[in-house]
Write an enzyme that holds these catalytic residues in place. Structure first.
Site, PDB file in Angstrom:
ATOM      1  N   CYS A   2       0.862  -1.189   0.000  1.00 52.99           N
ATOM      2  CA  CYS A   2       0.000   0.000   0.000  1.00 52.99           C
ATOM      3  C   CYS A   2       0.899   1.240   0.000  1.00 52.99           C
ATOM      4  O   CYS A   2       2.102   1.150   0.091  1.00 52.99           O
ATOM      5  CB  CYS A   2      -0.880   0.010   1.239  1.00 52.99           C
ATOM      6  SG  CYS A   2      -1.875  -1.460   1.410  1.00 52.99           S
ATOM      7  N   ARG A  27       1.528   1.406  -6.179  1.00 52.61           N
ATOM      8  CA  ARG A  27       1.644   0.464  -5.045  1.00 52.61           C
ATOM      9  C   ARG A  27       0.343  -0.244  -4.754  1.00 52.61           C
ATOM     10  O   ARG A  27       0.294  -1.212  -4.004  1.00 52.61           O
ATOM     11  CB  ARG A  27       2.105   1.229  -3.796  1.00 52.61           C
ATOM     12  CG  ARG A  27       3.468   1.904  -3.952  1.00 52.61           C
ATOM     13  CD  ARG A  27       3.787   2.795  -2.782  1.00 52.61           C
ATOM     14  NE  ARG A  27       4.014   2.048  -1.572  1.00 52.61           N
ATOM     15  CZ  ARG A  27       5.210   1.624  -1.167  1.00 52.61           C
ATOM     16  NH1 ARG A  27       6.253   1.872  -1.922  1.00 52.61           N
ATOM     17  NH2 ARG A  27       5.365   0.930  -0.074  1.00 52.61           N
ATOM     18  N   TRP A  76      -3.745  -1.848  -1.529  1.00 57.13           N
ATOM     19  CA  TRP A  76      -3.828  -3.109  -2.266  1.00 57.13           C
ATOM     20  C   TRP A  76      -4.329  -4.113  -1.231  1.00 57.13           C
ATOM     21  O   TRP A  76      -3.655  -4.382  -0.231  1.00 57.13           O
ATOM     22  CB  TRP A  76      -2.471  -3.532  -2.817  1.00 57.13           C
ATOM     23  CG  TRP A  76      -2.555  -4.801  -3.611  1.00 57.13           C
ATOM     24  CD1 TRP A  76      -3.156  -4.984  -4.829  1.00 57.13           C
ATOM     25  CD2 TRP A  76      -2.060  -6.081  -3.243  1.00 57.13           C
ATOM     26  NE1 TRP A  76      -3.046  -6.278  -5.238  1.00 57.13           N
ATOM     27  CE2 TRP A  76      -2.375  -6.983  -4.286  1.00 57.13           C
ATOM     28  CE3 TRP A  76      -1.362  -6.568  -2.150  1.00 57.13           C
ATOM     29  CZ2 TRP A  76      -2.025  -8.321  -4.260  1.00 57.13           C
ATOM     30  CZ3 TRP A  76      -1.000  -7.907  -2.108  1.00 57.13           C
ATOM     31  CH2 TRP A  76      -1.345  -8.762  -3.160  1.00 57.13           C
ATOM     32  N   ASN A 102       0.656   0.349   6.298  1.00 59.26           N
ATOM     33  CA  ASN A 102       1.139  -0.516   5.219  1.00 59.26           C
ATOM     34  C   ASN A 102       1.816  -1.700   5.896  1.00 59.26           C
ATOM     35  O   ASN A 102       2.582  -1.528   6.841  1.00 59.26           O
ATOM     36  CB  ASN A 102       2.137   0.230   4.330  1.00 59.26           C
ATOM     37  CG  ASN A 102       2.611  -0.655   3.160  1.00 59.26           C
ATOM     38  OD1 ASN A 102       1.927  -1.609   2.786  1.00 59.26           O
ATOM     39  ND2 ASN A 102       3.772  -0.351   2.619  1.00 59.26           N
ATOM     40  N   GLY A 103       1.468  -2.914   5.431  1.00 59.89           N
ATOM     41  CA  GLY A 103       2.089  -4.116   6.010  1.00 59.89           C
ATOM     42  C   GLY A 103       1.013  -5.093   6.467  1.00 59.89           C
ATOM     43  O   GLY A 103      -0.135  -5.018   6.049  1.00 59.89           O
ATOM     44  N   GLU A 484       8.503 -15.102 -19.779  1.00 63.54           N
ATOM     45  CA  GLU A 484       8.376 -13.673 -19.457  1.00 63.54           C
ATOM     46  C   GLU A 484       7.437 -12.987 -20.435  1.00 63.54           C
ATOM     47  O   GLU A 484       6.580 -12.191 -20.045  1.00 63.54           O
ATOM     48  CB  GLU A 484       9.755 -13.019 -19.457  1.00 63.54           C
ATOM     49  CG  GLU A 484       9.765 -11.514 -19.334  1.00 63.54           C
ATOM     50  CD  GLU A 484       9.090 -10.991 -18.066  1.00 63.54           C
ATOM     51  OE1 GLU A 484       8.806 -11.779 -17.140  1.00 63.54           O
ATOM     52  OE2 GLU A 484       8.799  -9.789 -18.012  1.00 63.54           O
ATOM     53  N   LYS A 488       3.995 -11.060 -19.318  1.00 65.67           N
ATOM     54  CA  LYS A 488       3.705  -9.669 -19.692  1.00 65.67           C
ATOM     55  C   LYS A 488       2.319  -9.563 -20.317  1.00 65.67           C
ATOM     56  O   LYS A 488       1.509  -8.723 -19.961  1.00 65.67           O
ATOM     57  CB  LYS A 488       4.757  -9.147 -20.681  1.00 65.67           C
ATOM     58  CG  LYS A 488       6.071  -8.785 -20.082  1.00 65.67           C
ATOM     59  CD  LYS A 488       6.105  -7.495 -19.315  1.00 65.67           C
ATOM     60  CE  LYS A 488       5.999  -7.535 -17.840  1.00 65.67           C
ATOM     61  NZ  LYS A 488       6.673  -8.467 -17.016  1.00 65.67           N
ATOM     62  N   GLU A 491      -0.569 -10.414 -17.686  1.00 64.12           N
ATOM     63  CA  GLU A 491      -0.837  -9.544 -16.534  1.00 64.12           C
ATOM     64  C   GLU A 491      -1.390  -8.181 -16.927  1.00 64.12           C
ATOM     65  O   GLU A 491      -2.036  -7.530 -16.119  1.00 64.12           O
ATOM     66  CB  GLU A 491       0.403  -9.388 -15.663  1.00 64.12           C
ATOM     67  CG  GLU A 491       1.537  -8.616 -16.276  1.00 64.12           C
ATOM     68  CD  GLU A 491       2.680  -8.391 -15.286  1.00 64.12           C
ATOM     69  OE1 GLU A 491       2.433  -8.196 -14.086  1.00 64.12           O
ATOM     70  OE2 GLU A 491       3.829  -8.431 -15.724  1.00 64.12           O
ATOM     71  N   HIS A 507       3.621 -33.291 -25.336  1.00 62.66           N
ATOM     72  CA  HIS A 507       3.245 -34.120 -24.169  1.00 62.66           C
ATOM     73  C   HIS A 507       1.995 -33.584 -23.477  1.00 62.66           C
ATOM     74  O   HIS A 507       1.838 -33.698 -22.271  1.00 62.66           O
ATOM     75  CB  HIS A 507       4.425 -34.156 -23.177  1.00 62.66           C
ATOM     76  CG  HIS A 507       5.653 -34.778 -23.754  1.00 62.66           C
ATOM     77  ND1 HIS A 507       5.766 -36.125 -24.006  1.00 62.66           N
ATOM     78  CD2 HIS A 507       6.800 -34.213 -24.203  1.00 62.66           C
ATOM     79  CE1 HIS A 507       6.954 -36.375 -24.534  1.00 62.66           C
ATOM     80  NE2 HIS A 507       7.610 -35.240 -24.679  1.00 62.66           N
ATOM     81  N   LYS A 607       2.405  -3.420  -7.424  1.00 64.17           N
ATOM     82  CA  LYS A 607       3.791  -3.393  -7.879  1.00 64.17           C
ATOM     83  C   LYS A 607       4.674  -4.324  -7.058  1.00 64.17           C
ATOM     84  O   LYS A 607       5.639  -4.859  -7.555  1.00 64.17           O
ATOM     85  CB  LYS A 607       4.345  -1.971  -7.805  1.00 64.17           C
ATOM     86  CG  LYS A 607       5.729  -1.814  -8.412  1.00 64.17           C
ATOM     87  CD  LYS A 607       5.764  -2.257  -9.869  1.00 64.17           C
ATOM     88  CE  LYS A 607       7.149  -2.196 -10.450  1.00 64.17           C
ATOM     89  NZ  LYS A 607       7.186  -2.887 -11.768  1.00 64.17           N
TER      90      LYS A 607
END
Ligand code: AGP
Length: 612
Positions: A2, A27, A76, A102-103, A484, A488, A491, A507, A607
């Site tokens: 956050c 954030r 968040w 935050n936390g 990657e 990208k 997301e 397979h 983030k």
């Protein structure tokens, strides 16, 4: 993760808080709120959803925004859904104390039960709210905000950065840091508190980084720092070495596109620094190369995009250093049998330095005696506390949730680390080292070429934007590149894109192939798996999949085979992941943009994931 802001001064408090939150939106953006100290009362405004909703809510409250101090929060969601009720700031039952956090308060359940037994009424589902009632209870005992907070934090376990205000103590914020960053910005006749510099960049020249176990009393003209026992602590100030440009899009429509186009300069600076004096590579100044080079095995631990950089390094280090390298997702490393020992070099990679999984994993490796080498873009972050050696990415703040410039900076730093370790271990000859260094120096120019000739990527995005799924395939060192590229796209566009080892296609995943499932192949002519890659693509073609490729220029076979082909200048295969990532980043960006997605703030993401 956050974002927190606080302000005490004569400025327009409400709008200063809102603009600070705007710069912290990377954030988290599930809800936002502010609490304002207006003489004899605390006014709280909070709204679920994007920050724009809070702006809307306060648009006709300008009189209340002109307060003397205030705190703000952008969330968040961790504990409790993204609702207005769960949004911060949280208020004590008597309405006199407000806080933002935050936390994670790990023991919030038992504390909530205790406080409910004492008659406190909870209005939200969050862990944070226990702190509001706890500090109210302690305030009734001790009578001052500092004493209440320093007494209250002793009951808390976990990670917490707080800003707390009280109705009886105008023009004062008490800030607390424990396992989550928090800084104090020093102004003239005004002072700020923030989770990160972007909230106050351009507003102050000097800042104080609070340390774990510290709290600060912040008023308009004074800042005092204490430990949790109330003992005064001397603090050092640092100059803000960040320009407001960091949080400007500089004319780009999104931070992501701006940051994609910063990459060649970032890599150039990393390499220029590296070769400036021909001696010890500056980015490696804080790496104990002699110590690290003694390792008999290497573990590389990370999450998400950083894990893909780790996987590329896994290939490179085994080839250059001739020792076993294991690459493990941090969330897996924490719970598996641990063979880490004092002969292990454990490399933790985290752009934010706040990813809980990676921090926990690195802590575990340290407990098992490993030499801990940390690559991070935030040298003031929590993960650095556990590092024996540090490798700063120097990529500048990455605002967009999707990692791009930090990824290529990670790869560059890992290449430089690998070459330094190979030199120390003499596992590569001087000629080999010289050739590799020469190749590395040419990368920024090749990157520039790719990024400046990206029109074909946008055209490819037009052709791919209506597919709801895609498979990315590759082999060897570019399997992480495929993973990657898929991440990208997934997301930021919400297209169900997944990376697979090309050899694994037959397979199982090949059952998915038809005209609705395009296949993206990442390949480089001239290596030992190229022909196998071409066969895999022909298998896909035979199942009517649209074939998209990323390869080197002048790849005639690929030109004949693929429906869409993106190319980069040829480069030694070991460095190809850095170049091949660029068109994949741009492809994901353009598809998401064409689909009208919130490119910089994709749904459900933040983030940095500061919870396990
Ligand atoms: C990458 O685009 C994502 N934002 C995510 O996978 C990210 O790489 C991951 O959460 C790890 O973050 P870190 O590098 O800050 O530890």
């Amino acid at each position: 993760m956050c974002g927190i802001v606080g302000y005490v001064g004569v400025g327009d408090v409400g709008n200063i808080l809102l603009s600070g939150l705007k710069n912290l939106e990377y954030r988290g953006y599930d809800s936002a709120g502010i609490a304002l100290h207006n003489n004899d009362r605390i006014d709280i405004f909070k709204a679920a959803g994007k920050l724009e909703n809070l702006y809307e809510l306060v648009s006709d409250q300008q009189d209340k925004l002109a307060a003397t101090s205030g705190i703000g929060h952008i969330r968040w969601a961790t504990h409790g859904k993204a609702t207005t009720k769960n949004a911060h700031p949280h208020l004590s039952n008597n309405g006199q104390l407000a806080l933002v956090h935050n936390g994670i308060i790990e023991n919030y359940k038992s504390l909530r039960e205790e406080l409910e037994r004492e008659g406190y009424v909870f209005l939200s589902e969050t862990d944070t709210e226990v702190a509001a009632h706890l500090f109210e209870r302690e305030y009734k005992k001790w009578g001052t905000l500092e004493a209440a907070v320093s007494s209250g934090v002793k009951y808390l376990k976990g990670a917490f950065a707080f800003c707390v205000i009280h109705q009886n103590e105008p023009e004062k914020i008490v800030a607390v840091r424990q396992n989550v960053p928090l800084i104090v910005g020093l102004g003239e006749g005004e002072n700020f508190v923030a989770s990160d510099i972007p909230a106050i960049v351009g507003k102050v020249r000097k800042i104080v980084y609070l340390n774990d176990g510290e709290m600060a009393t912040v008023s308009r003209n004074a800042v005092s720092v204490y430990d949790f026992n109330g003992r005064k602590v001397d603090y050092r100030t640092e100059y803000v070495d960040m320009s407001p440009d960091v949080i400007s899009k500089r004319g780009y429509p999104h931070f992501m596109l701006k940051e994609i186009h910063e990459q060649q300069d970032i890599v150039r600076h990393l390499l220029q620094d590296a070769y400036a004096d021909g001696q010890k590579i500056p980015v490696l100044q804080k790496v104990h190369i002699e110590e690290a080079a003694k390792a008999e095995k290497i573990e590389i631990i990370a999450c998400g995009t950083s894990l893909h950089a780790a996987a590329v390094a896994g290939f490179v280090f085994e080839e250059w250093l001739k020792i076993p390298v294991s690459v493990i997702a941090a969330s897996e490393y924490i719970y598996r049998c641990c063979l880490t020992d004092e002969k292990t070099l454990t490399i933790g990679i985290s752009q934010s330095g706040e990813t809980a999984d990676t921090i926990t994993a690195v802590k575990r490796a340290k407990e098992h005696g490993a030499h801990i080498l940390v690559l991070t873009n935030r040298e003031d972050s929590s993960i650095v506390r556990y590092a024996d050696s540090r490798l700063p990415l120097k990529a500048g703040i990455e605002v967009s949730v999707a990692a791009t410039k930090s990824y290529t900076a990670q790869l560059t730093c890992l290449y430089l680390l690998g070459l330094a370790l190979a030199a120390e271990r003499r596992s590569l000859s001087l000629d080999e080292l010289g050739q590799l260094h020469d190749e590395l120096r040419q990368l920024p120019t090749k990157m520039e070429k790719v990024l400046n000739e990206a029109e074909n990527v946008k055209a490819a995005a037009e052709k791919l934007k209506n597919y709801h799924q895609m498979i990315y395939i590759a082999r060897g060192i570019n399997l992480p590149t495929a993973m990657e590229g898929a991440l990208k796209l997934k997301e930021i566009s919400y297209v169900n894109a997944n990376g697979y080892a090309a050899g694994e296609l037959k397979h199982g995943p090949i059952a998915l192939l038809d005209e609705n499932m395009p296949v993206m192949a990442v390949l480089t002519p001239g290596n030992r798996v190229y022909d196998k890659m071409i066969s895999n693509c022909e298998e896909a073609r035979a199942r009517h999949s649209l074939l998209v490729g990323v390869s080197f220029d002048e790849d005639k076979t690929a030109e004949r085979l693929f429906d869409l082909l993106l190319t980069v200048p040829p480069v030694t295969e070991v460095f190809s992941p850095l170049l091949l990532a660029l068109p994949l980043q741009l492809l994901a960006y353009h598809i998401a943009d064409l689909l009208g997605r919130e490119v910089d703030r994709p749904r459900n993401l933040a983030k940095s994931v500061t919870v396990e």
